[in-house]
Design a protein around this motif. Structure first.
Motif, mmCIF file in Angstrom:
data_model
loop_
_atom_site.group_PDB
_atom_site.id
_atom_site.type_symbol
_atom_site.label_atom_id
_atom_site.label_comp_id
_atom_site.label_asym_id
_atom_site.label_seq_id
_atom_site.Cartn_x
_atom_site.Cartn_y
_atom_site.Cartn_z
ATOM 1 N N CYS A 100 26.553 74.071 79.289
ATOM 2 C CA CYS A 100 25.553 73.163 78.718
ATOM 3 C C CYS A 100 24.372 73.047 79.685
ATOM 4 C CB CYS A 100 26.172 71.792 78.466
ATOM 5 S SG CYS A 100 24.969 70.592 77.874
ATOM 6 N N ASN A 101 23.232 73.567 79.289
ATOM 7 C CA ASN A 101 22.055 73.542 80.167
ATOM 8 C C ASN A 101 21.589 72.133 80.487
ATOM 9 O OD1 ASN A 101 22.043 76.322 80.173
ATOM 10 N ND2 ASN A 101 20.541 76.480 78.536
ATOM 11 N N LEU A 102 21.654 71.238 79.521
ATOM 12 C CA LEU A 102 21.224 69.855 79.751
ATOM 13 C C LEU A 102 22.111 69.182 80.789
ATOM 14 C CD1 LEU A 102 19.454 67.421 79.133
ATOM 15 C CD2 LEU A 102 20.995 66.882 77.244
ATOM 16 N N THR A 103 23.408 69.324 80.644
ATOM 17 C CA THR A 103 24.332 68.713 81.596
ATOM 18 C C THR A 103 24.138 69.307 82.984
ATOM 19 O OG1 THR A 103 25.904 68.376 79.815
ATOM 20 C CG2 THR A 103 26.759 68.193 82.040
ATOM 21 N N TYR A 104 23.954 70.606 83.050
ATOM 22 C CA TYR A 104 23.690 71.273 84.328
ATOM 23 C C TYR A 104 22.439 70.686 84.991
ATOM 24 C CZ TYR A 104 22.458 74.946 87.651
ATOM 25 O OH TYR A 104 22.123 75.623 88.791
ATOM 26 N N SER A 105 21.375 70.526 84.207
ATOM 27 C CA SER A 105 20.117 69.990 84.734
ATOM 28 C C SER A 105 20.287 68.571 85.234
ATOM 29 C CB SER A 105 19.035 70.015 83.644
ATOM 30 O OG SER A 105 18.839 71.317 83.183
ATOM 31 N N VAL A 106 20.967 67.758 84.458
ATOM 32 C CA VAL A 106 21.167 66.361 84.848
ATOM 33 C C VAL A 106 22.000 66.280 86.124
ATOM 34 C CG1 VAL A 106 22.260 64.178 84.162
ATOM 35 C CG2 VAL A 106 20.821 65.429 82.540
ATOM 36 N N CYS A 107 22.967 67.158 86.279
ATOM 37 C CA CYS A 107 23.766 67.171 87.503
ATOM 38 C C CYS A 107 22.917 67.516 88.728
ATOM 39 C CB CYS A 107 24.925 68.147 87.381
ATOM 40 S SG CYS A 107 26.267 67.537 86.368
ATOM 41 N N LEU A 108 21.916 68.358 88.545
ATOM 42 C CA LEU A 108 21.060 68.738 89.674
ATOM 43 C C LEU A 108 20.168 67.592 90.136
ATOM 44 C CD1 LEU A 108 19.848 72.348 88.793
ATOM 45 C CD2 LEU A 108 21.577 71.675 90.453
#
Length: 118
Positions: free
Chosen positions: A20-28
């Motif tokens: 999930c790109n959104l979840t990945y981004s939010v984790c960063l």
């Protein structure tokens, strides 16, 4: 991008959410401090002490941990100058500068949402 520690908790957690790109981004950039740190670096390079004053209410340890993660993820660049005493500056990387319009939109959204609560 800086090399990541393969055994770090964040790296292990990201392996499970890369679908999930959104979840990945939010984790960063998620959490209490990271976006605030990035916003403070928007105007240019800052030294650790300057950044801590700008962010306010953050411990040295927490700022160190957050900066280390941001650096490992290639979002913040850390430059150490060979001076006595040593000088270390932090700045946004090109990829993190792409986030500027996004956090500005989030800030505007937050302002509108806060206004609705009153």
């Amino acid at each position: 991008m800086a090399a990541r520690k393969e055994n770090s908790t964040n790296t292990q957690n990201r392996k499970h959410i890369t679908d999930c790109n959104l979840t990945y981004s939010v984790c960063l950039v998620g959490g209490r401090w990271k976006l605030l740190i990035l916003c403070k670096l928007e105007k240019g390079k800052l030294r650790f002490g300057e950044l801590r004053k700008e962010v306010g209410n953050i411990t040295e340890r927490m700022l160190t941990l957050q900066l280390r993660e941001l650096e490992e993820d290639g979002i913040v660049k850390r430059t150490v100058y060979a001076e006595v005493p040593p000088r270390v500056e932090y700045e946004l990387t090109d990829i993190s500068k792409e986030l500027i319009p996004i956090w500005k939109q989030l800030s505007e959204w937050g302002g509108r949402h806060k206004a609705l609560e009153k």
